[in-house]
Each structure stands twice: as structure tokens, then as C-alpha cells.
Design a protein around this motif. Structure first.
Motif, short mmCIF file in Angstrom:
data_model
loop_
_atom_site.label_atom_id
_atom_site.label_comp_id
_atom_site.label_asym_id
_atom_site.label_seq_id
_atom_site.Cartn_x
_atom_site.Cartn_y
_atom_site.Cartn_z
N MET A 1 35.94 -38.35 64.53
CA MET A 1 35.30 -39.19 65.52
C MET A 1 33.80 -39.29 65.21
O MET A 1 33.22 -38.36 64.66
CB MET A 1 35.50 -38.61 66.90
CG MET A 1 36.85 -38.92 67.47
SD MET A 1 37.02 -38.24 69.11
CE MET A 1 37.83 -36.73 68.68
N LYS A 52 47.26 -40.82 70.56
CA LYS A 52 46.34 -41.87 70.10
C LYS A 52 47.08 -43.17 69.83
O LYS A 52 46.61 -44.24 70.22
CB LYS A 52 45.59 -41.41 68.86
CG LYS A 52 44.51 -42.36 68.45
CD LYS A 52 43.59 -41.77 67.43
CE LYS A 52 42.45 -42.75 67.18
NZ LYS A 52 41.37 -42.14 66.44
N SER A 53 48.24 -43.10 69.19
CA SER A 53 48.97 -44.33 68.90
C SER A 53 49.49 -44.99 70.18
O SER A 53 49.45 -46.21 70.31
CB SER A 53 50.12 -44.06 67.93
OG SER A 53 51.10 -43.27 68.54
N LEU A 56 46.51 -46.64 71.85
CA LEU A 56 46.15 -47.91 71.23
C LEU A 56 47.03 -49.05 71.73
O LEU A 56 46.58 -50.18 71.87
CB LEU A 56 46.24 -47.80 69.71
CG LEU A 56 45.12 -47.02 69.03
CD1 LEU A 56 45.45 -46.77 67.57
CD2 LEU A 56 43.80 -47.75 69.16
N ASN A 61 43.81 -51.61 71.57
CA ASN A 61 42.87 -51.30 70.48
C ASN A 61 41.43 -51.07 70.95
O ASN A 61 40.49 -51.30 70.19
CB ASN A 61 42.91 -52.39 69.41
CG ASN A 61 44.26 -52.47 68.75
OD1 ASN A 61 44.93 -51.45 68.57
ND2 ASN A 61 44.68 -53.67 68.41
N ASP A 62 41.23 -50.60 72.20
CA ASP A 62 39.91 -50.18 72.67
C ASP A 62 39.71 -48.74 72.23
O ASP A 62 40.13 -47.79 72.89
CB ASP A 62 39.83 -50.31 74.19
CG ASP A 62 38.46 -49.98 74.73
OD1 ASP A 62 37.55 -49.68 73.93
OD2 ASP A 62 38.29 -50.03 75.96
N GLU A 63 39.09 -48.58 71.08
CA GLU A 63 39.00 -47.28 70.40
C GLU A 63 38.29 -46.22 71.25
O GLU A 63 38.70 -45.07 71.29
CB GLU A 63 38.26 -47.49 69.07
CG GLU A 63 38.44 -46.44 68.04
CD GLU A 63 39.84 -46.25 67.52
OE1 GLU A 63 40.17 -45.08 67.27
OE2 GLU A 63 40.60 -47.23 67.35
N ASP A 64 37.22 -46.61 71.95
CA ASP A 64 36.49 -45.63 72.77
C ASP A 64 37.36 -45.11 73.91
O ASP A 64 37.36 -43.91 74.21
CB ASP A 64 35.21 -46.25 73.34
CG ASP A 64 34.13 -46.41 72.30
OD1 ASP A 64 34.19 -45.69 71.28
OD2 ASP A 64 33.23 -47.23 72.51
N VAL A 66 40.62 -45.03 74.02
CA VAL A 66 41.70 -44.22 73.44
C VAL A 66 41.18 -42.83 73.11
O VAL A 66 41.86 -41.83 73.37
CB VAL A 66 42.27 -44.92 72.19
CG1 VAL A 66 43.23 -44.01 71.46
CG2 VAL A 66 42.96 -46.22 72.57
N ASN A 67 39.98 -42.75 72.55
CA ASN A 67 39.40 -41.45 72.25
C ASN A 67 39.13 -40.64 73.52
O ASN A 67 39.32 -39.43 73.54
CB ASN A 67 38.12 -41.60 71.43
CG ASN A 67 38.41 -41.99 70.01
OD1 ASN A 67 39.45 -41.68 69.46
ND2 ASN A 67 37.47 -42.69 69.39
#
Length: 85
Positions: A1, A52-53, A56, A61-64, A66-67
């Protein structure tokens, strides 16, 4: 990350309710994932890759976000393991 995300996460973890849009739904999902992962005595990397998958797919696909889901899940798994020990 990324380092910027990690710093932002430490700040947001204290004030998550104020800064994260729909905090309740993210926290609910993290609790469900944490219960599933903690029920298996070994929390492996593959478990968090699955979170994580799935995140997503949920958050488009909002990466922040999801993290944040993944890190919240990790925090809750750690708390559960302390309680169960």
C-alpha cells in the motif's frame, strides 16, 4: 500500500465516523469478514486477498475504500484473536 494511504488510514482510524462516507456499511462488512476469517484459526494472506477482491466488486474499483475495508477487517481480526485467546 502507498505511504500516503497508510498515513491517511492512521488519521482516519481515529475519526472514521466523520470522514468516511457510509462508515456504517463499511464497518458492518468488515465485521462480517472478520468473523469469517477469525473463525478459521489461521488468518492467512489469501483471506485478505479474497476480502480485497470482493471489496473491488462491491465498491466498483474504489481502491482507497477497498483498502479501508481490508485494514478495518485486519484490525477487527486482531481484536477478536485477543478476545478468543
Amino acid at each position: 500500500m502507498r505511504l500516503s494511504f497508510r498515513l491517511k488510514h492512521y488519521f482516519f482510524s481515529a475519526f472514521r465516523e466523520f470522514f468516511v462516507h457510509h462508515h456504517g456499511s463499511l464497518e458492518f462488512r468488515a465485521k462480517i469478514f472478520a468473523l469469517i476469517i477469525a473463525s478459521n484459526n489461521d488468518s492467512t494472506v489469501e483471506s485478505y486477498v479474497a476480502v480485497k477482491s470482493i471489496g473491488l466488486q462491491i465498491y466498483k474499483n474504489d481502491e482507497d475504500r477497498v483498502n479501508l475495508l481490508m485494514l478495518s477487517t485486519k484490525e477487527l481480526v486482531k481484536k477478536l484473536k485477543i478476545i478468543m485467546a
